[in-house]
Design a protein around this motif. Structure first.
Motif, PDB file in Angstrom:
ATOM      1  N   MET A  29      23.662  13.845 -24.392  1.00 50.19           N
ATOM      2  CA  MET A  29      24.426  14.719 -23.508  1.00 50.19           C
ATOM      3  C   MET A  29      25.375  13.943 -22.599  1.00 50.19           C
ATOM      4  SD  MET A  29      22.977  17.510 -20.759  1.00 50.19           S
ATOM      5  CE  MET A  29      21.668  17.954 -21.920  1.00 50.19           C
ATOM      6  N   TYR A  30      24.934  12.761 -22.152  1.00 52.12           N
ATOM      7  CA  TYR A  30      25.740  12.017 -21.193  1.00 52.12           C
ATOM      8  C   TYR A  30      26.299  10.719 -21.767  1.00 52.12           C
ATOM      9  CZ  TYR A  30      24.159  15.275 -17.641  1.00 52.12           C
ATOM     10  OH  TYR A  30      23.929  16.415 -16.913  1.00 52.12           O
ATOM     11  N   CYS A  31      26.403  10.616 -23.077  1.00 54.50           N
ATOM     12  CA  CYS A  31      27.093   9.458 -23.626  1.00 54.50           C
ATOM     13  C   CYS A  31      28.566   9.555 -23.226  1.00 54.50           C
ATOM     14  CB  CYS A  31      26.926   9.365 -25.139  1.00 54.50           C
ATOM     15  SG  CYS A  31      27.883  10.568 -26.085  1.00 54.50           S
ATOM     16  N   LYS A  32      29.246   8.424 -23.175  1.00 54.88           N
ATOM     17  CA  LYS A  32      30.605   8.411 -22.630  1.00 54.88           C
ATOM     18  C   LYS A  32      31.560   9.302 -23.424  1.00 54.88           C
ATOM     19  CE  LYS A  32      34.084   5.381 -20.652  1.00 54.88           C
ATOM     20  NZ  LYS A  32      35.208   6.277 -21.023  1.00 54.88           N
ATOM     21  N   ALA A  33      31.428   9.295 -24.751  1.00 54.48           N
ATOM     22  CA  ALA A  33      32.325  10.112 -25.568  1.00 54.48           C
ATOM     23  C   ALA A  33      32.136  11.594 -25.271  1.00 54.48           C
ATOM     24  CB  ALA A  33      32.080   9.830 -27.046  1.00 54.48           C
ATOM     25  N   MET A  34      30.882  12.004 -25.065  1.00 54.79           N
ATOM     26  CA  MET A  34      30.611  13.403 -24.738  1.00 54.79           C
ATOM     27  C   MET A  34      31.167  13.755 -23.366  1.00 54.79           C
ATOM     28  SD  MET A  34      29.019  16.243 -25.852  1.00 54.79           S
ATOM     29  CE  MET A  34      27.453  16.094 -26.713  1.00 54.79           C
ATOM     30  N   VAL A  35      30.942  12.886 -22.393  1.00 55.76           N
ATOM     31  CA  VAL A  35      31.440  13.149 -21.043  1.00 55.76           C
ATOM     32  C   VAL A  35      32.965  13.172 -21.021  1.00 55.76           C
ATOM     33  CG1 VAL A  35      31.568  12.242 -18.688  1.00 55.76           C
ATOM     34  CG2 VAL A  35      29.383  12.257 -19.904  1.00 55.76           C
ATOM     35  N   ASP A  36      33.590  12.256 -21.764  1.00 53.17           N
ATOM     36  CA  ASP A  36      35.051  12.237 -21.810  1.00 53.17           C
ATOM     37  C   ASP A  36      35.599  13.563 -22.336  1.00 53.17           C
ATOM     38  OD1 ASP A  36      35.134   9.702 -20.788  1.00 53.17           O
ATOM     39  OD2 ASP A  36      35.469   8.708 -22.722  1.00 53.17           O
ATOM     40  N   LEU A  37      34.950  14.108 -23.368  1.00 55.78           N
ATOM     41  CA  LEU A  37      35.392  15.391 -23.906  1.00 55.78           C
ATOM     42  C   LEU A  37      35.134  16.508 -22.907  1.00 55.78           C
ATOM     43  CD1 LEU A  37      36.640  16.942 -26.227  1.00 55.78           C
ATOM     44  CD2 LEU A  37      34.365  17.108 -27.281  1.00 55.78           C
ATOM     45  N   CYS A  38      34.004  16.444 -22.222  1.00 52.21           N
ATOM     46  CA  CYS A  38      33.708  17.432 -21.180  1.00 52.21           C
ATOM     47  C   CYS A  38      34.782  17.420 -20.100  1.00 52.21           C
ATOM     48  CB  CYS A  38      32.347  17.140 -20.543  1.00 52.21           C
ATOM     49  SG  CYS A  38      30.931  17.461 -21.617  1.00 52.21           S
ATOM     50  N   MET A  39      35.191  16.218 -19.691  1.00 56.73           N
ATOM     51  CA  MET A  39      36.215  16.083 -18.659  1.00 56.73           C
ATOM     52  C   MET A  39      37.545  16.645 -19.148  1.00 56.73           C
ATOM     53  SD  MET A  39      34.815  14.333 -15.988  1.00 56.73           S
ATOM     54  CE  MET A  39      35.929  13.173 -15.205  1.00 56.73           C
ATOM     55  N   GLU A  40      37.823  16.422 -20.413  1.00 53.62           N
ATOM     56  CA  GLU A  40      39.076  16.905 -20.992  1.00 53.62           C
ATOM     57  C   GLU A  40      39.115  18.430 -21.038  1.00 53.62           C
ATOM     58  OE1 GLU A  40      41.799  15.968 -24.951  1.00 53.62           O
ATOM     59  OE2 GLU A  40      39.626  15.752 -25.066  1.00 53.62           O
ATOM     60  N   LEU A  41      37.974  19.044 -21.363  1.00 46.67           N
ATOM     61  CA  LEU A  41      37.910  20.499 -21.517  1.00 46.67           C
ATOM     62  C   LEU A  41      37.460  21.215 -20.247  1.00 46.67           C
ATOM     63  CD1 LEU A  41      36.208  20.746 -25.041  1.00 46.67           C
ATOM     64  CD2 LEU A  41      38.650  20.720 -24.495  1.00 46.67           C
ATOM     65  N   HIS A  42      37.010  20.446 -19.264  1.00 46.22           N
ATOM     66  CA  HIS A  42      36.426  21.025 -18.041  1.00 46.22           C
ATOM     67  C   HIS A  42      35.250  21.943 -18.385  1.00 46.22           C
ATOM     68  CE1 HIS A  42      39.402  19.472 -15.205  1.00 46.22           C
ATOM     69  NE2 HIS A  42      40.291  19.705 -16.133  1.00 46.22           N
ATOM     70  N   ILE A  43      34.398  21.435 -19.272  1.00 48.59           N
ATOM     71  CA  ILE A  43      33.188  22.160 -19.676  1.00 48.59           C
ATOM     72  C   ILE A  43      31.999  21.250 -19.424  1.00 48.59           C
ATOM     73  CG2 ILE A  43      31.925  23.125 -21.633  1.00 48.59           C
ATOM     74  CD1 ILE A  43      34.572  24.022 -22.799  1.00 48.59           C
ATOM     75  N   ALA A  44      30.977  21.763 -18.774  1.00 50.48           N
ATOM     76  CA  ALA A  44      29.836  20.957 -18.376  1.00 50.48           C
ATOM     77  C   ALA A  44      29.118  20.357 -19.584  1.00 50.48           C
ATOM     78  CB  ALA A  44      28.859  21.804 -17.560  1.00 50.48           C
ATOM     79  N   PRO A  45      28.549  19.151 -19.435  1.00 50.40           N
ATOM     80  CA  PRO A  45      27.863  18.490 -20.550  1.00 50.40           C
ATOM     81  C   PRO A  45      26.765  19.335 -21.185  1.00 50.40           C
ATOM     82  CG  PRO A  45      28.236  16.924 -18.783  1.00 50.40           C
ATOM     83  CD  PRO A  45      28.646  18.260 -18.254  1.00 50.40           C
TER      84      PRO A  45
END
Length: 215
Positions: A29-45
């Protein structure tokens, strides 16, 4: 008129591309690639992680169709993702979020707390977790656990010790009355108020997940 940001079917392409990256499968859930995509979409992990689990289980006809079309053709998927980003204006908030009311929540956890320091709330949370595993006398740069955490967070051990000293000012058991002079202190106190008085096992569980971001 502003509207709330919601999941869009186009996002399945972005998420599937991440799912297909080696090692194939659901990513932490909190791997960097997942968080980066979350930040891009503004969707929580948590939401993005749940969506990725839906991909793994092919839970809907929509996901099955996307899988049949792109699951065995990463290059085709990459082209579709590239086109999507160009059309949607990804990477340009002014384009992609025009007319959208973006309420940032989790994003702040992965950004520096202030201009004076690159430290993020996530880093402060991991340091607090380590704080509860040590005693004040062992909160020194030479302690192996602090050195290991420093390597994970890519920050000097003495800076971790400085932050632990700030947490000592927050710790009611130590009863420190002298004021803590640091731009980080208000943020340490905020993290302490959020986690310091709750179950340390819950904090430890959360910290284990957050460490994926720094691998």
């Amino acid at each position: 008129m502003a509207k709330n940001l919601q999941w869009q079917d186009d996002y399945w392409l972005l998420l599937m591309q991440l799912y297909l990256k080696k090692p194939l499968g659901v990513k932490p859930m909190y791997c960097k690639a997942m968080v980066d995509l979350c930040m891009e979409l503004h969707i929580a992990p948590q939401m993005l992680f749940n969506k990725m689990c839906e991909i793994a289980n092919l839970e809907t006809p929509r996901i099955e169709r996307i899988w049949q079309e792109y699951g065995k053709s990463p290059r085709r998927l990459a082209r579709a993702v590239r086109l999507l980003r160009q059309m949607k204006g990804f990477g340009s908030n002014n384009l992609f979020y025009e007319g959208v009311d973006v309420q940032e929540t989790f994003e702040r956890d992965f950004r520096p707390v202030c201009n004076e320091s690159p430290v993020t709330p996530v880093m402060l949370t991991l340091i607090l977790d380590q704080y509860f595993r040590l005693t004040p006398i062992t909160m020194v740069p030479e302690t192996p656990e602090i050195q290991q955490l420093g390597r994970q967070l890519k920050m000097p051990a003495h800076e971790i010790v400085d932050i632990m000293n700030l947490y000592q000012h927050c710790d009611p058991y130590l009863k420190r009355k002298d004021p803590a002079e640091s731009p980080l202190y208000p943020f340490c106190r905020e993290i302490w108020q959020h986690y310091g008085n709750s179950d340390t096992e819950q904090l430890a569980s959360y910290a284990r997940q957050l460490k994926e971001y720094f691998k």
